[in-house]
Design a protein around this motif. Structure first.
Motif, mmCIF file in Angstrom:
data_model
loop_
_atom_site.group_PDB
_atom_site.id
_atom_site.type_symbol
_atom_site.label_atom_id
_atom_site.label_comp_id
_atom_site.label_asym_id
_atom_site.label_seq_id
_atom_site.Cartn_x
_atom_site.Cartn_y
_atom_site.Cartn_z
ATOM 1 N N MET A 1 -1.833 2.896 -15.241
ATOM 2 C CA MET A 1 -1.237 3.727 -14.097
ATOM 3 C C MET A 1 -0.748 2.389 -13.036
ATOM 4 O O MET A 1 -1.572 1.845 -12.737
ATOM 5 N N VAL A 2 0.562 2.699 -12.622
ATOM 6 C CA VAL A 2 1.005 1.331 -11.668
ATOM 7 C C VAL A 2 1.551 2.091 -10.342
ATOM 8 O O VAL A 2 2.227 2.884 -10.326
ATOM 9 N N TYR A 3 0.734 1.515 -9.315
ATOM 10 C CA TYR A 3 1.190 1.776 -7.998
ATOM 11 C C TYR A 3 1.700 0.879 -7.345
ATOM 12 O O TYR A 3 1.085 -0.212 -6.967
ATOM 13 N N GLN A 4 2.887 1.023 -6.751
ATOM 14 C CA GLN A 4 3.542 -0.266 -5.729
ATOM 15 C C GLN A 4 3.689 0.509 -4.305
ATOM 16 O O GLN A 4 3.717 -0.185 -3.236
ATOM 17 N N ASN A 5 3.930 1.809 -4.247
ATOM 18 C CA ASN A 5 4.052 2.324 -3.031
ATOM 19 C C ASN A 5 2.967 2.851 -2.368
ATOM 20 O O ASN A 5 2.657 4.123 -2.654
ATOM 21 N N LEU A 6 2.053 2.096 -2.053
ATOM 22 C CA LEU A 6 0.754 2.416 -1.525
ATOM 23 C C LEU A 6 0.647 2.810 -0.044
ATOM 24 O O LEU A 6 1.264 2.054 0.685
ATOM 25 N N ASP A 7 -0.003 3.815 0.507
ATOM 26 C CA ASP A 7 -0.479 3.974 1.766
ATOM 27 C C ASP A 7 -1.354 3.132 2.413
ATOM 28 O O ASP A 7 -1.038 2.629 3.631
ATOM 29 N N SER A 8 -2.192 2.766 1.626
ATOM 30 C CA SER A 8 -3.170 1.701 2.030
ATOM 31 C C SER A 8 -3.880 1.056 1.089
ATOM 32 O O SER A 8 -4.002 1.503 -0.117
ATOM 33 N N LEU A 9 -4.438 -0.109 1.177
ATOM 34 C CA LEU A 9 -5.222 -0.639 0.251
ATOM 35 C C LEU A 9 -5.968 -1.727 0.895
ATOM 36 O O LEU A 9 -5.533 -2.459 1.829
ATOM 37 N N GLN A 10 -7.582 -1.886 0.551
ATOM 38 C CA GLN A 10 -8.039 -2.884 1.062
ATOM 39 C C GLN A 10 -9.125 -3.389 -0.192
ATOM 40 O O GLN A 10 -9.535 -2.372 -1.225
ATOM 41 N N PHE A 11 -9.456 -4.685 -0.095
ATOM 42 C CA PHE A 11 -10.807 -5.056 -0.795
ATOM 43 C C PHE A 11 -11.265 -6.106 -0.028
ATOM 44 O O PHE A 11 -10.939 -6.781 0.959
ATOM 45 N N THR A 12 -12.711 -6.247 -0.468
ATOM 46 C CA THR A 12 -13.737 -7.264 0.128
ATOM 47 C C THR A 12 -14.492 -7.777 -0.937
ATOM 48 O O THR A 12 -14.924 -7.204 -1.945
ATOM 49 N N ASP A 13 -14.590 -9.156 -0.840
ATOM 50 C CA ASP A 13 -15.123 -10.019 -1.947
ATOM 51 C C ASP A 13 -16.143 -10.794 -0.981
ATOM 52 O O ASP A 13 -15.670 -11.446 -0.318
ATOM 53 N N ALA A 14 -17.415 -10.918 -1.620
ATOM 54 C CA ALA A 14 -18.302 -12.026 -1.018
ATOM 55 C C ALA A 14 -19.085 -12.741 -1.955
ATOM 56 O O ALA A 14 -19.027 -12.173 -3.233
ATOM 57 N N ALA A 15 -19.659 -13.935 -1.678
ATOM 58 C CA ALA A 15 -20.512 -14.446 -2.684
ATOM 59 C C ALA A 15 -21.662 -13.803 -3.181
ATOM 60 O O ALA A 15 -22.410 -12.989 -2.297
ATOM 61 N N SER A 16 -21.981 -13.737 -4.469
ATOM 62 C CA SER A 16 -23.371 -13.098 -5.040
ATOM 63 C C SER A 16 -23.122 -11.429 -4.765
ATOM 64 O O SER A 16 -24.246 -10.991 -4.348
ATOM 65 N N SER A 17 -21.925 -11.247 -4.620
ATOM 66 C CA SER A 17 -21.892 -9.688 -4.459
ATOM 67 C C SER A 17 -20.817 -9.218 -5.434
ATOM 68 O O SER A 17 -19.776 -10.082 -5.910
ATOM 69 N N MET A 18 -20.801 -7.825 -5.667
ATOM 70 C CA MET A 18 -19.617 -7.541 -6.731
ATOM 71 C C MET A 18 -18.391 -7.296 -5.881
ATOM 72 O O MET A 18 -17.270 -6.652 -6.510
ATOM 73 N N GLY A 19 -18.521 -7.070 -4.669
ATOM 74 C CA GLY A 19 -17.253 -6.775 -3.669
ATOM 75 C C GLY A 19 -16.911 -5.263 -3.814
ATOM 76 O O GLY A 19 -17.707 -4.373 -4.889
#
Length: 723
Positions: free
Chosen positions: A18-36
């Motif tokens: 499923m492909v989404y290009q027209n997104l209302d919002s999107l966030q991600f967070t990644d950190a060391a020794s973490s799954m994010g």
């Protein structure tokens, strides 16, 4: 339209995704020794129940920025949207529980064992490279490591493999064993500080590779060295990887080795070769340790025990690395949009006094002082003759020995309480958290950014680089410098600093290029024949800029950041003199200086980077503009007429400068200059659609570790000692 794309249930291009290009919002967070974690708001979908635990990919411009799984969704009929969220790709490790126990082993070996019991291919870096650590990424450096005689000029003579000007070790045929020899002789190119029986190598390939075999020769000390023994190690990955770690053990300790590499049926291209030897004292051991919980929790605790961290280096291949805290990674090819830097000395002290529980005689105190720090601050006129004090009253420490120990530990912590942090805003791309990255715009040479590559050189007015040419053109027509001058305002209008100075040898005299206090640029010879000086204000003080000077038959041109600043046409007075359009230099065996003249006077003050001294080729204005902000080796430019290329990126020897050029590579002497390779531990990566579409990178620049916390954690989990 945004270039950010979210796919659920498969990768981009997978028909089932499923492909989404027209997104209302999107966030991600990644950190060391973490799954994010990640979250997105997409156009209304009544349910994502069938997608729970399915793979999620976040792309920017076709590159995978983050990868995870769907864990929850929330539909909103009134807004016509659905919110979807989850955690990163390592979340699967948090869904399985287990218990492990280790005894009489090293943390390093325990980490290898723990990761081997997961489904991931993980490279575990050794705890240190204390006895040897050399990284080769340039043409000359790779030829010096892999060629028969360690010769960076002659290079590799073996068929089926070559080193490109861009710094790629390239196999042009299959089933090649790179074991370059010269008439059956080899020269040691890996030289640890002391004899060792274990050495290692890390290779980074341009494209992911499934397997390869590497080895070493242990050699005698004679000029025609004989092989004492050979050792090999092979790596094989379930999913092709770009990073490959090899370890070699030999029966007899030695300090003279050279590498071997077999490519099998893959046409390997290696962009980075690192060779190292671990200091045995750096291996921390575990006497007894028992852990239970989820696989992810156990891995986190085990990494904390050894002051290690881990992160996903490549989401496409699930290339995961586990490495000691503070490990330096290569400078990414990122584009910095904005940066901030904070320095906080609130909790700093260089003298501490600890008062424990009062004894009957009224005493139970201890004072510790770091004299080096006191002297440093005293020279700046800071504190009470340099002393910054801290007092602690602690009733939990009773004996004098406990008070003394607490004072010693507290001083170590307070000295390091120079909380330096910062953030970068970069154009979106995947950057692995946890590694220590070069942060060029936090150095003194280029404090506002503007340098090229991982490092630059700072000149303090008494610094210079000296070298000799290896060439026979006897001419240079184009000189280029990235500069950040910081001392022009302290000069009179007719006082100058030297950028480059050429000794003409048999032609007698010299040629040079100068910066004046009024911001003008001058070039010419010692006889003052046809010296030319620009208008004032061509060069800006306290700002990064590319200065290019071109000598051509029509005249002389001066460019700033690729734009023509001033042109000096050939006149009737100079039309008969061919030397107006070129500089006599690049003379075989003759010296030149960067940052000062041959008498070590008129020293440059400020940052300098990416110096190019071209031979008998006058670069066009279009070429100067196109390449003024490029690393020519990374770009893959034609370097055939380049007499000397000083990139200042190889900081393995702070008393010299590696010079890249095609086809030769020479080494220079560095006097007084300071390499600027400001680094920061990347703590967290954040992305938010609609925030200018940049990646926010948060750094701990000081790389400070809370030693008290780590010590407490280790003691509570196991009894540990160091070999």
């Amino acid at each position: 339209m945004s270039d950010t794309v979210l796919t659920i249930g498969g990768e981009l291009g997978d028909n089932s995704a499923m492909v989404y290009q027209n997104l209302d919002s999107l966030q991600f967070t990644d950190a060391a020794s973490s799954m994010g974690s990640w979250s997105a708001t997409v156009p209304f979908e009544s349910t994502f129940a069938d997608e729970i635990f399915n793979d999620v990919y976040i792309y920017q411009g076709g590159e995978i920025l983050f990868r995870g799984e769907v864990e929850s969704f929330d539909t909103n009929y009134s807004s016509g949207t659905t919110s979807v969220s989850g955690r990163g790709v390592l979340v699967a490790l948090d869904r399985r529980t287990t218990s492990v126990s280790y005894s009489n082993t090293t943390v390093y070996d325990a980490l290898q064992d723990a990761w081997a019991n997961t489904k991931y291919d993980v490279n575990v870096l050794p705890p240190n490279r204390g006895l040897m650590d050399e990284t080769h990424t340039s043409q000359g450096g790779l030829q010096r490591l892999w060629s028969a005689e360690g010769d960076a000029v002659v290079g590799i003579t073996q068929d089926g493999v070559e080193v490109t000007p861009e710094g790629i070790l390239k196999f042009t045929d299959t089933n090649v064993v790179l074991d370059d020899d010269f008439g059956g002789d080899w020269m040691a190119t890996m030289l640890p500080d002391e004899p060792v029986d274990r050495v290692g190598m890390i290779l980074e390939t341009v494209d992911p590779a499934s397997s390869m075999t590497a080895g070493i020769r242990s050699l005698t000390e004679e000029a025609s060295a004989e092989t004492i023994e050979r050792a090999f190690d092979s790596v094989s990955h379930d999913t092709p990887q770009r990073f490959h770690i090899f370890e070699f053990g030999v029966d007899g300790a030695n300090d003279r080795f050279r590498p071997i590499l077999e490519n099998g049926d893959e046409l390997l291209e290696v962009r980075r070769s690192e060779v190292f030897a671990v200091d045995p004292d750096g291996y921390a051991t575990i006497d007894e340790l028992e852990l239970d919980g989820t696989e992810f929790e156990i891995l986190q605790e085990l990494h904390d025990t050894g002051a290690y961290t881990f992160s996903v280096r490549d989401f496409a291949t699930l290339d995961i690395s586990a490495y000691p805290v503070g490990t330096l990674a290569g400078q990414p090819d990122w584009r910095v949009v904005d940066s901030t830097r904070t320095l906080d000395y609130t909790d700093y002290a260089n003298r501490v006094t600890v008062h424990g529980r009062t004894r009957d005689d009224g005493t139970n105190t201890s004072t510790e002082t770091n004299n080096a720090e006191v002297s440093r601050l005293e020279a700046r006129g800071v504190g009470d003759n340099g002393v910054i004090e801290h007092f602690e009253k602690n009733a939990d420490v009773e004996t004098q020995a406990e008070v003394d120990s607490r004072a010693e530990r507290l001083l170590g912590e307070r000295i390091n309480e120079k909380d330096e942090s910062g953030s970068l805003e970069i154009a979106p791309q995947h950057i692995s958290p946890g590694f220590t990255y070069s942060v060029s715009n936090w150095g003194n040479a280029f404090p506002y950014g503007g340098q090229i590559g991982a490092s630059s050189l700072y000149f303090d007015g008494d610094s210079y680089v000296e070298s000799t040419f290896r060439g026979d053109s006897n001419l240079t027509r184009t000189h280029e410098f990235v500069i950040h001058p910081q001392g022009l305002l302290e000069l009179g209008d007719d006082e100058y600093q030297t950028l480059v100075h050429f000794d003409l040898g048999p032609f007698s005299g010299y040629h040079d290029a100068r910066l004046y206090g009024d911001g003008s640029v001058e070039m010419g010879d010692s006889a003052d024949v046809y010296r030319t000086r620009t208008e004032s204000g061509v060069v800006t003080n306290d700002a990064p800029q590319r200065l290019s000077i071109v000598f051509d038959d029509p005249g002389r041109s001066v460019y700033i950041d690729g734009q023509l600043a001033e042109f000096f046409p050939r006149t009737s007075d100079t039309s008969g003199d061919g030397y107006y359009g070129r500089i006599t230099s690049d003379i075989e065996g003759e010296a030149y200086w960067i940052g000062a003249d041959e008498d070590e006077n008129h020293g440059f003050v400020g940052g300098m980077d990416d110096v190019r001294l071209w031979g008998d080729e006058a670069k066009s204005g279009d070429w100067v503009f196109e390449h003024h902000n490029e690393d020519l080796i990374e770009y893959g430019a034609d370097l055939d007429s380049l007499g000397a290329y000083l990139r200042f990126d190889d900081v393995s020897d702070t008393d010299s400068v590696h010079i890249d050029a095609a086809p030769s590579w020479v080494e220079s002497t560095l006097v007084g200059g300071e390499y600027q390779r400001a680094t920061g531990q990347l703590e967290e990566v954040q992305y938010s659609l609609g925030s200018g579409e940049t990646i926010s990178l948060n750094f701990d620049i000081s790389g400070r570790i809370d030693t008290e916390l780590i010590r407490t954690q280790r003691v509570s989990r196991s009894n540990r000692r160091s070999l």
